[in-house]
Write a protein that holds these residues in place. Structure first.
Motif, PDB file in Angstrom:
ATOM      1  N   THR A  12       0.851  -1.192   0.000  1.00  9.80           N
ATOM      2  CA  THR A  12       0.000   0.000   0.000  1.00  9.80           C
ATOM      3  C   THR A  12       0.887   1.242   0.000  1.00  9.80           C
ATOM      4  OG1 THR A  12      -0.135   0.028   2.423  1.00  9.80           O
ATOM      5  CG2 THR A  12      -1.853  -1.180   1.232  1.00  9.80           C
ATOM      6  N   VAL A  13       0.275   2.404  -0.273  1.00  5.90           N
ATOM      7  CA  VAL A  13       1.013   3.659  -0.381  1.00  5.90           C
ATOM      8  C   VAL A  13       0.432   4.679   0.585  1.00  5.90           C
ATOM      9  CG1 VAL A  13       1.625   5.564  -1.912  1.00  5.90           C
ATOM     10  CG2 VAL A  13       1.628   3.229  -2.785  1.00  5.90           C
ATOM     11  N   ASN A  14       1.317   5.344   1.318  1.00  6.17           N
ATOM     12  CA  ASN A  14       0.945   6.397   2.256  1.00  6.17           C
ATOM     13  C   ASN A  14       1.619   7.683   1.790  1.00  6.17           C
ATOM     14  OD1 ASN A  14       0.471   8.096   4.402  1.00  6.17           O
ATOM     15  ND2 ASN A  14       1.406   6.797   5.953  1.00  6.17           N
ATOM     16  N   THR A  20      -2.883   5.491   4.424  1.00 12.88           N
ATOM     17  CA  THR A  20      -3.184   4.812   3.170  1.00 12.88           C
ATOM     18  C   THR A  20      -4.588   5.122   2.673  1.00 12.88           C
ATOM     19  OG1 THR A  20      -1.650   3.034   3.761  1.00 12.88           O
ATOM     20  CG2 THR A  20      -3.309   2.544   2.100  1.00 12.88           C
ATOM     21  N   ASN A  21      -5.543   5.261   3.594  1.00 12.12           N
ATOM     22  CA  ASN A  21      -6.939   5.466   3.192  1.00 12.12           C
ATOM     23  C   ASN A  21      -7.173   6.817   2.522  1.00 12.12           C
ATOM     24  OD1 ASN A  21      -6.931   3.205   4.878  1.00 12.12           O
ATOM     25  ND2 ASN A  21      -9.046   3.499   5.439  1.00 12.12           N
ATOM     26  N   GLN A  36     -14.664  -2.126   2.452  1.00 12.26           N
ATOM     27  CA  GLN A  36     -14.479  -2.922   3.664  1.00 12.26           C
ATOM     28  C   GLN A  36     -13.384  -2.340   4.545  1.00 12.26           C
ATOM     29  OE1 GLN A  36     -13.685  -7.075   3.032  1.00 12.26           O
ATOM     30  NE2 GLN A  36     -13.602  -7.555   5.206  1.00 12.26           N
ATOM     31  N   ASN A  37     -12.193  -2.111   3.981  1.00 14.54           N
ATOM     32  CA  ASN A  37     -11.101  -1.585   4.806  1.00 14.54           C
ATOM     33  C   ASN A  37     -10.438  -0.345   4.217  1.00 14.54           C
ATOM     34  OD1 ASN A  37      -9.236  -2.508   2.816  1.00 14.54           O
ATOM     35  ND2 ASN A  37      -9.205  -4.522   3.760  1.00 14.54           N
ATOM     36  N   GLY A  38     -10.884   0.107   3.059  1.00 18.05           N
ATOM     37  CA  GLY A  38     -10.398   1.361   2.501  1.00 18.05           C
ATOM     38  C   GLY A  38      -9.023   1.319   1.883  1.00 18.05           C
ATOM     39  N   ARG A  68     -15.482  12.125  -7.568  1.00 14.41           N
ATOM     40  CA  ARG A  68     -14.740  11.386  -6.549  1.00 14.41           C
ATOM     41  C   ARG A  68     -13.247  11.692  -6.599  1.00 14.41           C
ATOM     42  NH1 ARG A  68     -16.097   5.076  -5.526  1.00 14.41           N
ATOM     43  NH2 ARG A  68     -15.253   4.799  -7.626  1.00 14.41           N
ATOM     44  N   ASP A  69     -12.716  12.045  -7.788  1.00 16.80           N
ATOM     45  CA  ASP A  69     -11.292  12.344  -7.908  1.00 16.80           C
ATOM     46  C   ASP A  69     -10.908  13.626  -7.172  1.00 16.80           C
ATOM     47  OD1 ASP A  69     -11.484  10.154  -9.526  1.00 16.80           O
ATOM     48  OD2 ASP A  69     -10.371  11.015 -11.209  1.00 16.80           O
ATOM     49  N   PHE A  70     -11.892  14.525  -6.939  1.00 18.77           N
ATOM     50  CA  PHE A  70     -11.606  15.751  -6.200  1.00 18.77           C
ATOM     51  C   PHE A  70     -11.471  15.486  -4.696  1.00 18.77           C
ATOM     52  CE2 PHE A  70     -13.698  17.485 -10.010  1.00 18.77           C
ATOM     53  CZ  PHE A  70     -12.832  18.519 -10.344  1.00 18.77           C
ATOM     54  N   GLY A  71     -11.843  14.296  -4.230  1.00 21.36           N
ATOM     55  CA  GLY A  71     -11.953  14.057  -2.801  1.00 21.36           C
ATOM     56  C   GLY A  71     -10.722  13.526  -2.110  1.00 21.36           C
ATOM     57  N   SER A  72      -9.757  12.967  -2.842  1.00 21.38           N
ATOM     58  CA  SER A  72      -8.599  12.338  -2.209  1.00 21.38           C
ATOM     59  C   SER A  72      -7.522  13.362  -1.882  1.00 21.38           C
ATOM     60  CB  SER A  72      -8.011  11.254  -3.121  1.00 21.38           C
ATOM     61  OG  SER A  72      -8.958  10.241  -3.393  1.00 21.38           O
TER      62      SER A  72
END
Length: 590
Positions: A12-14, A20-21, A36-38, A68-72
């Protein structure tokens, strides 16, 4: 990158210590999800069919994108290879096979077909099998400084047997294009788990069967452009724990997702554009566990954005509204959640004579919804959790110049950033042994500097040398409660100093690559004390390849040696990584 070791280990990437989420992963224009776990396991995707990977802090500069791409807080974009045919060509074929340490066998194949002047298709397949058995050194010192364990062992239960198959169909039309993708990943993996107190046994296994189909369509009519996407995904996870020293577990989870997005952009003038996006997502999770909540989640996202381009000055602003409704079968459903997240970006070229030098800055708010596990996992979930919120500030400068001659390209960038995470979701003991609950307890203050440099030189006509270097300083401290023993301590697994260096030499049909990665000292628990100290680690990897041709058939032979200096290290404590290992591959392309 968090890597739990081995070929089949979760990866995973942080980004910038936010967790990570908070990192979105977009695959060919549609964001991957895991309600489930994001977390998205990047180990389930292959580089064999990837054409480009890019990482954006905040969000990319295009305003025509799904809501949705604006949200991360940060996003990884992966784009698969698009077929390109010269005159007279109607197909391409490629086959590759890799052999390596730990009994690795990894064949793959790709076929590209030109179905018509406007339509092409590709089919990619891959198989990976490995025993995952590698030697490692296990050494631990007790709090008194005395040596507790020092031995060499072989990693067990790290085997993997996985297949990936992917179909892509691409089409062009007047003023637009469309794409369709069908994807399936199927694997059986051992879960080697953590090595604690000199105990090596593990009886955990996991079966994944992940499938999705997605399509997107783009069309431009005059000053108006529309981008529409749809996706259906089904993820099946079977987890078994037969360890005779632990409670027996045999659980089957099923996730479903339906997603639809429409994004629309209008060009008002030569220098001003506006856009509006709407996304709908439906997620559900079921399990064969007793009294499982079986949640359904409906998410509506509405975004508006604008972009102004005045040549030397560029400004972009966006606002995202997220509305989440969860429904529980047979239980009281939690209250709906509403979150508003704005963002502003700007860049300016201060020198009138050139745009090689750019000053940039952005401010953004983002969030991550609590996952189904956070909210509803038996004996642990808390259905009253609030979203975890992040405020990001970034200011930096970039120098980028491309020219002909000895120095082909030179780029230097330096960014300073400040992130604050509020309502951080943490697991907290609630009194009884082995009983935990999820609470909004955390506040994390993150300050850092990213510096990167790259240069490509051409000493002679056929010799090219590319050098890249990157350094990151991060101070990510817990500022939740002054009464905590770990107040203002660095949060787990975040080093103060880290960096990387890459050198590439290309001469005729030969390529030589060297990669060095350094991660500084860290702490594996919240308290920054000697017992929780984790040593720095670094690795050196080297590879050499040679291209050659026989008639119409192209070949590439590649040899890699990873962890060249045979270092003992853990990315995650008690998950030892492989020592020196190798891979040899041969690729044939028509």
């Amino acid at each position: 990158v968090k890597d739990y070791g081995g070929v089949g280990g979760i990866k995973t990437v942080n980004v910038r210590s936010m967790g990570t989420n908070h990192t979105g992963v977009v695959y060919d224009g549609v964001q991957l999800g895991n309600a489930q776990n994001g977390q998205i396991d990047l180990g389930q995707f292959s580089l064999d069919n990837i054409e480009a990977i890019s990482l954006h802090n905040g969000q990319k500069s295009q305003i025509l994108q799904p809501a949705r791409d604006f949200g991360s807080a940060g996003t990884i974009y992966m784009r698969t290879r698009t077929p390109r045919f010269d005159n007279g060509e109607s197909y391409h074929a490629r086959a590759a096979v890799r052999f390596g340490s730990f009994d690795l066998l990894n064949p793959s194949a790709l076929v590209e077909l030109k179905l018509s002047e406007r339509v092409n298709a590709s089919l990619s397949a891959e198989w990976i099998t490995s025993t995952g058995k590698y030697k490692f050194r296990y050494r631990r010192v007790n709090p008194a400084g005395e040596l507790a364990y020092d031995t060499t062992a072989v990693r067990q239960n790290g085997d993997i047997n996985s297949t990936r198959i992917e179909l892509n169909v691409n089409g062009s039309l007047t003023g637009g294009e469309w794409h369709f993708k069908a994807y399936n990943y199927n694997s059986e993996r051992g879960v080697p788990g953590a090595i604690v107190n000199n105990v090596w046994r593990r009886g955990e296994r996991i079966w994944d069967n992940n499938s999705f189909a997605q399509a997107n369509f783009t069309k431009t009519i005059g000053n108006f452009t529309t981008l529409n996407s749809a996706k259906y995904a089904f993820y099946r996870t079977h987890y078994v724990n037969n360890d005779d020293k632990q409670v027996k577990v045999d659980n089957l989870y099923r996730q479903r997702e339906f997603y639809f997005s429409t994004a629309n952009e209008y060009v008002l003038t030569d220098w001003w554009r506006v856009s509006a996006s709407y996304d709908f997502a439906w997620n559900t999770l079921s399990a064969d566990m007793y009294d499982f909540a079986k949640p359904d989640r409906i998410t509506n996202l509405i975004a508006a954005a604008t972009a102004i381009d005045l040549g030397r000055l560029k400004i972009q602003a966006s606002a995202l509204g997220t509305f989440v409704h969860d429904h529980l079968r047979g239980q009281e459903s939690p209250k709906d959640k509403h979150v508003f997240t704005p963002a502003v970006y700007a860049s300016f070229a201060p020198l009138r004579s050139t745009t090689d030098l750019t000053v940039r800055a952005f401010c953004k708010r983002s969030f991550r919804m609590p996952t189904f596990n956070d909210l509803y996992y038996a004996d642990m979930g808390n259905s009253k959790l609030n979203p975890e919120r992040v405020t990001q500030y970034n200011a930096g400068v970039v120098f980028d110049r491309t020219r002909h001659g000895f120095v082909q390209n030179a780029r230097v960038s330096v960014d300073a950033y400040y992130n604050k995470v509020k309502d951080k979701i943490v697991a907290y003991p609630k009194g009884q042994q082995f009983r935990w609950t999820m609470l909004n307890l955390g506040v994390v203050d993150i300050r850092g500097i990213d510096a990167a440099a790259q240069m490509t030189v051409n000493p002679t006509g056929s010799l090219y040398v590319t050098l890249r270097a990157q350094y990151t300083y991060q101070r990510a401290i817990d500022v939740t409660n002054p009464a905590d023993n770990y107040y203002r301590d660095q949060i787990p697994y975040i080093p103060r100093h880290s960096g990387a260096a890459v050198a590439n030499v290309s001469w005729r049909r030969w390529n030589l690559n060297y990669s060095f990665i350094y991660v500084g000292e860290r702490y594996n628990q919240q308290e920054n004390i000697r017992y929780n100290y984790t040593q720095p680690w670094y690795t050196s990897d080297v590879s050499v390849s040679r291209d050659f041709t026989f008639g119409r058939v192209n070949f590439r032979a590649l040899a890699e040696i990873n962890n060249l200096l045979n270092q003992d290290y853990d990315v995650i404590i008690n998950y030892p990584m492989p020592k020196r290992n190798f891979r040899i591959s041969l690729t044939v392309e028509i």
